[in-house]
Design a protein around this motif. Sequence first.
Motif, PDB file in Angstrom:
ATOM      1  N   ARG A  90      37.787 -24.028 -71.634  1.00  0.00           N
ATOM      2  CA  ARG A  90      36.544 -23.852 -72.402  1.00  0.00           C
ATOM      3  C   ARG A  90      35.973 -22.451 -72.199  1.00  0.00           C
ATOM      4  O   ARG A  90      35.385 -21.884 -73.103  1.00  0.00           O
ATOM      5  N   TYR A  93      36.961 -19.747 -74.785  1.00  0.00           N
ATOM      6  CA  TYR A  93      36.222 -19.654 -76.048  1.00  0.00           C
ATOM      7  C   TYR A  93      35.044 -18.688 -75.899  1.00  0.00           C
ATOM      8  O   TYR A  93      34.824 -17.825 -76.744  1.00  0.00           O
ATOM      9  N   ILE A 152      38.977 -19.140 -82.362  1.00  0.00           N
ATOM     10  CA  ILE A 152      38.751 -20.532 -81.969  1.00  0.00           C
ATOM     11  C   ILE A 152      39.994 -21.367 -82.263  1.00  0.00           C
ATOM     12  O   ILE A 152      40.460 -22.134 -81.411  1.00  0.00           O
ATOM     13  N   GLN A 155      42.784 -20.315 -79.873  1.00  0.00           N
ATOM     14  CA  GLN A 155      42.522 -20.777 -78.511  1.00  0.00           C
ATOM     15  C   GLN A 155      42.718 -22.286 -78.409  1.00  0.00           C
ATOM     16  O   GLN A 155      43.225 -22.793 -77.404  1.00  0.00           O
ATOM     17  N   ARG A 156      42.348 -23.002 -79.435  1.00  0.00           N
ATOM     18  CA  ARG A 156      42.543 -24.455 -79.444  1.00  0.00           C
ATOM     19  C   ARG A 156      44.033 -24.782 -79.315  1.00  0.00           C
ATOM     20  O   ARG A 156      44.418 -25.675 -78.569  1.00  0.00           O
TER      21      ARG A 156
END
Length: 168
Positions: A90, A93, A152, A155-156
């Motif tokens: 997390r 992000y 995002i 990164q996910r």
Amino acid sequence: MGLSNLGIFHTIIGVVAIISALISFIRFGKINLNNITGKIYFYFTIITSLTALGISKHGGFNAGHILSLIILILVSVAFFLHSKKEGNNRARYFENFLMSFSFLLSMLPTVNETLTRIPVGHPLAKDINDPLIGKTLLVIFILFMIGSVYQIVKQRKINKLETNSIEI
């Protein structure tokens, strides 16, 4: 152009930071603090922000100085997240967003100063209120939004790969 020695140094270091960030964006989709380009952006942005505190076109403490302090905070928090929270997906992000946001904020004075000074003697923009500056910043903001969404999504995917490899 009328730049002081500090202003010249600030400009050179700032240009190197911007080029490094752009290279990192192109190569990695983010300002990657694990790579030399991300590290150059980080350190040169700190230097640029600190030297900006010694520069004042209008005299005294102004909005540009506040912007420099905000950028210093953003890159510092991003670096903290990068170095102290390596296993926390997390945190990536926030790290990515903070670095990109610092770049966006760096573009505000960069665009204004560049377009109101270049070419020497016949600058492209008259002052900060010139429509060219507004349009340029709008394009940069749109690119920032697109880039943030891209970061995002990317990164996910990275987080899912790491989670899946841990489970196996």
